[in-house]
Design a protein around this motif. Sequence first.
Motif, PDB file in Angstrom:
ATOM      1  N   SER A  34       0.630   1.710  -1.301  1.00 22.71           N
ATOM      2  CA  SER A  34       1.550   0.588  -1.442  1.00 22.71           C
ATOM      3  C   SER A  34       1.906  -0.052  -0.126  1.00 22.71           C
ATOM      4  O   SER A  34       2.687  -0.989  -0.093  1.00 22.71           O
ATOM      5  CB  SER A  34       2.835   1.062  -2.137  1.00 22.71           C
ATOM      6  OG  SER A  34       3.453   2.071  -1.369  1.00 22.71           O
ATOM      7  N   ALA A  35       1.324   0.418   0.968  1.00 25.59           N
ATOM      8  CA  ALA A  35       1.712  -0.070   2.288  1.00 25.59           C
ATOM      9  C   ALA A  35       1.467  -1.559   2.435  1.00 25.59           C
ATOM     10  O   ALA A  35       2.179  -2.248   3.166  1.00 25.59           O
ATOM     11  CB  ALA A  35       0.971   0.702   3.369  1.00 25.59           C
ATOM     12  N   GLU A  36       0.441  -2.106   1.745  1.00 25.50           N
ATOM     13  CA  GLU A  36       0.136  -3.518   1.854  1.00 25.50           C
ATOM     14  C   GLU A  36       0.796  -4.335   0.743  1.00 25.50           C
ATOM     15  O   GLU A  36       0.608  -5.535   0.655  1.00 25.50           O
ATOM     16  CB  GLU A  36      -1.388  -3.715   1.796  1.00 25.50           C
ATOM     17  CG  GLU A  36      -2.134  -3.044   2.942  1.00 25.50           C
ATOM     18  CD  GLU A  36      -1.728  -3.590   4.298  1.00 25.50           C
ATOM     19  OE1 GLU A  36      -1.640  -2.814   5.255  1.00 25.50           O
ATOM     20  OE2 GLU A  36      -1.483  -4.816   4.395  1.00 25.50           O
ATOM     21  N   GLY A  37       1.554  -3.651  -0.117  1.00 25.18           N
ATOM     22  CA  GLY A  37       2.204  -4.353  -1.206  1.00 25.18           C
ATOM     23  C   GLY A  37       3.442  -5.096  -0.749  1.00 25.18           C
ATOM     24  O   GLY A  37       3.823  -5.057   0.424  1.00 25.18           O
ATOM     25  N   VAL A  38       4.068  -5.772  -1.677  1.00 22.16           N
ATOM     26  CA  VAL A  38       5.263  -6.560  -1.376  1.00 22.16           C
ATOM     27  C   VAL A  38       6.448  -5.958  -2.117  1.00 22.16           C
ATOM     28  O   VAL A  38       6.394  -5.769  -3.340  1.00 22.16           O
ATOM     29  CB  VAL A  38       5.068  -8.028  -1.790  1.00 22.16           C
ATOM     30  CG1 VAL A  38       6.362  -8.814  -1.592  1.00 22.16           C
ATOM     31  CG2 VAL A  38       3.939  -8.657  -0.979  1.00 22.16           C
ATOM     32  N   LEU A  39       7.511  -5.674  -1.377  1.00 19.35           N
ATOM     33  CA  LEU A  39       8.723  -5.128  -1.984  1.00 19.35           C
ATOM     34  C   LEU A  39       9.524  -6.233  -2.654  1.00 19.35           C
ATOM     35  O   LEU A  39      10.018  -6.088  -3.776  1.00 19.35           O
ATOM     36  CB  LEU A  39       9.569  -4.433  -0.919  1.00 19.35           C
ATOM     37  CG  LEU A  39      10.922  -3.905  -1.380  1.00 19.35           C
ATOM     38  CD1 LEU A  39      10.725  -2.652  -2.219  1.00 19.35           C
ATOM     39  CD2 LEU A  39      11.817  -3.595  -0.181  1.00 19.35           C
ATOM     40  N   GLN A  49       6.175  -3.534   1.294  1.00 22.39           N
ATOM     41  CA  GLN A  49       6.544  -2.292   0.632  1.00 22.39           C
ATOM     42  C   GLN A  49       6.515  -1.117   1.606  1.00 22.39           C
ATOM     43  O   GLN A  49       7.318  -0.186   1.499  1.00 22.39           O
ATOM     44  CB  GLN A  49       5.581  -2.021  -0.527  1.00 22.39           C
ATOM     45  CG  GLN A  49       5.838  -0.701  -1.251  1.00 22.39           C
ATOM     46  CD  GLN A  49       7.172  -0.641  -1.943  1.00 22.39           C
ATOM     47  OE1 GLN A  49       7.589  -1.639  -2.550  1.00 22.39           O
ATOM     48  NE2 GLN A  49       7.852   0.487  -1.855  1.00 22.39           N
ATOM     49  N   GLY A  50       5.596  -1.172   2.575  1.00 24.34           N
ATOM     50  CA  GLY A  50       5.487  -0.089   3.554  1.00 24.34           C
ATOM     51  C   GLY A  50       6.768   0.130   4.326  1.00 24.34           C
ATOM     52  O   GLY A  50       7.080   1.253   4.729  1.00 24.34           O
TER      53      GLY A  50
END
Length: 272
Positions: A34-39, A49-50
Amino acid sequence: MKHTFSILSLAVMTAFAIPAMAQQKAKEKPAAASAEGVLATVNGKTIPQGRADIMVRNQIAQGQQDGEQLRNAVREELIRREVLTQAAATKGLDKNAALMHQADLARQAVLIQAYLQEYVRANPVSEATVKAEYDKVKAGLGDKEYKARHILVKTEDKAKEIIGKLQVGEKFEDLAKDSEDPGSKDRGGDLGWSAPAQYVKPFSDALTKLEKGKFTPQPIRTDFGYHVIKLEDVRDLKVPPFEEAKAQIAQRLEQQTIAAHVNELRQKASVK
């Protein structure tokens, strides 16, 4: 339990806290996926997200229980921080030179800590090295410890004057009020129990030659000044067993290893 954070506490925590790998492995959820995801997206600006994963890891390492409450609290905190960051930017604070220097220092601190942790992992202090240091320290301490008092003055004449007063019956504790040692003067010159190796050599040599209840007949000179020393008691020295002491010794040796490495890098650096 409800999770609440202040803006300041979380800002400090996330800027400088990099939990030990051992703590993380046992408790954290994988973050790589999820490090490249968007929170969240705030006024068109995305929060990675990271960033939340790191904050959650840090909280778990400090004893917080992972779960929806914690993750929602972290999400809300990051949104608030983004809102405030954007507000600061509208005031031009993101172009303030002094603030940018502070941000650079915070970034340096994170990188330095991560680098040194990696260096320690790659260059661990062996238990054999720790044991050798323990044996060395234990041998240096000897087998006795001494309970002493002292009065420290600037001149030999003043020390001789104090010795003269002691010889006619004045109390050591009263005369210690004129001592130059702020750490002991208010305790009547009391230094507590210590092994001789913990003192500078002229002091320890004089101390170990005294009989209980006696004071030095002549001033003892050290780099600190002139001492009048009184020996109150002697007892066998009880050294903590290796298993109790090894963690502290290992930490000290680790710090020495880091200091030596930093000094080596500094010596090799080209500085103009």
